[in-house]
Motif scaffolding. Sequence first.
Motif, PDB file in Angstrom:
ATOM      1  N   ASN A 150      64.008  -0.697 -18.278  1.00 16.61           N
ATOM      2  CA  ASN A 150      63.563  -1.769 -17.391  1.00 16.61           C
ATOM      3  C   ASN A 150      62.223  -2.288 -17.883  1.00 16.61           C
ATOM      4  O   ASN A 150      61.491  -1.598 -18.599  1.00 16.61           O
ATOM      5  CB  ASN A 150      63.471  -1.288 -15.938  1.00 16.61           C
ATOM      6  CG  ASN A 150      62.499  -0.142 -15.745  1.00 16.61           C
ATOM      7  OD1 ASN A 150      61.281  -0.330 -15.806  1.00 16.61           O
ATOM      8  ND2 ASN A 150      63.037   1.053 -15.524  1.00 16.61           N
ATOM      9  N   SER A 152      58.733  -4.661 -16.629  1.00 16.62           N
ATOM     10  CA  SER A 152      57.993  -5.260 -15.524  1.00 16.62           C
ATOM     11  C   SER A 152      56.677  -5.827 -16.027  1.00 16.62           C
ATOM     12  O   SER A 152      56.083  -5.318 -16.983  1.00 16.62           O
ATOM     13  CB  SER A 152      57.736  -4.233 -14.415  1.00 16.62           C
ATOM     14  OG  SER A 152      56.917  -3.182 -14.886  1.00 16.62           O
ATOM     15  N   SER A 182      54.463 -10.002  -9.359  1.00 13.07           N
ATOM     16  CA  SER A 182      55.022  -9.238 -10.464  1.00 13.07           C
ATOM     17  C   SER A 182      56.515  -9.516 -10.581  1.00 13.07           C
ATOM     18  O   SER A 182      57.158  -9.979  -9.625  1.00 13.07           O
ATOM     19  CB  SER A 182      54.780  -7.734 -10.273  1.00 13.07           C
ATOM     20  OG  SER A 182      55.431  -7.263  -9.101  1.00 13.07           O
ATOM     21  N   ARG A 184      60.128  -7.609 -12.156  1.00 15.55           N
ATOM     22  CA  ARG A 184      60.762  -6.413 -12.695  1.00 15.55           C
ATOM     23  C   ARG A 184      62.220  -6.720 -13.012  1.00 15.55           C
ATOM     24  O   ARG A 184      62.953  -7.211 -12.153  1.00 15.55           O
ATOM     25  CB  ARG A 184      60.675  -5.260 -11.699  1.00 15.55           C
ATOM     26  CG  ARG A 184      61.348  -3.972 -12.192  1.00 15.55           C
ATOM     27  CD  ARG A 184      61.311  -2.895 -11.123  1.00 15.55           C
ATOM     28  NE  ARG A 184      62.069  -1.716 -11.503  1.00 15.55           N
ATOM     29  CZ  ARG A 184      61.589  -0.689 -12.178  1.00 15.55           C
ATOM     30  NH1 ARG A 184      60.328  -0.698 -12.559  1.00 15.55           N
ATOM     31  NH2 ARG A 184      62.348   0.343 -12.481  1.00 15.55           N
TER      32      ARG A 184
END
Length: 376
Positions: A150, A152, A182, A184
């Motif tokens: 992942n 972010s 943010s 993600r």
Amino acid sequence: NLSKSWNNGFLNNLNLNLRHSQNISNNNISLSLPEISLNSKRIYPFKHLGKISKTNWYDKISIKYNMNTKNTISTLDSLLLSENSISNFRNGIKHSIPISTSTTILQHFNLTSNFNLTERWYLNQINKRWENNMLITDTINKFTRGHDYNFSTGINTKIYGLIEFQKGKISAIRHVLSPSISFRYSPDFSDQKYGNYKTVQINEDGETEIYSIMSNGIYGNPSNTKTGNINLNLNNILEMKINKRDTALSLKKIKIIENLGISSSYNIFSDSLNLSNIKVHTRTRLLNIFDITFSSDYDPYITNSNNEDRINKFELVTNKRLARLKSFTTSIGLRINNKSFISKEQITEKESATNETTKNLYLNPWNLSIDYSLTY
């Protein structure tokens, strides 16, 4: 519990644990033989590139390595030493490589980015099949690995507001606003090319479901959902400075609101109900003895006629309100002790006093705590 640390080199520490617990009421026993964690130091591979006298954006890129492994079993004590006990152990290894960096842009904004790579190793996997009108699940002893990752990134800053007063007891009021946004991203690892998921028939009507071959894994399995969440957070601090009575040059800072936060997120890949619930929380302390907290959850979507499931219609459009209150929790706590109502100067005087009755009244340590909470 054994541990080892290294001051030099790539590795940082190694921990080895042997765990045992037993419930004598039901004769259940749990063992971890062993449980190991290995961590590296954080390294900066690009720190010495370019001019050493100048700090570049890539100097702060850091990499770390973490490894965890377990071999556990939970069974009846009478079956622990049976022939099939070895096959009942659950075990696996998880490797994690977090990569992160941070930098300042336009002098006032902090930009952080993170990339996390995780790989799991198992010695078996699950296989399901539809046979003789039955769903059969088998455990196959086969080395199985699956990875996911992942990414972010986020940006945050602080905005200061100040109001000053020339007269009166209040000298100034300051407001600190901390907005952040943010993003993600997590891919969908259920695609056939990854080999993490399979499809199986589940009933006579021919309906199927997707299952993970690592569903019995001690460290879970790669995600089967693609997400792209935009997270919004807004935190506030409100402070006040007052003039003390003894001198005009002495100021005392009082926090009116220690923290007031609002947060929500938006999933760009969801086909409906993209916006998550709106969460509000606050915390403050009054008179230096009362602790007050409040948190609440608001749903921006309306529910169906039975008030059970959310539907993809906004409260703002349908009911002319921003969101619907789902739940809240508030608590008030009282914390006092033998020094709560006297100043530091008075404490010093009491400590030097010769009157034993006075000393016992103020200096003998005692604490009183009272809590009240309400949940909806």
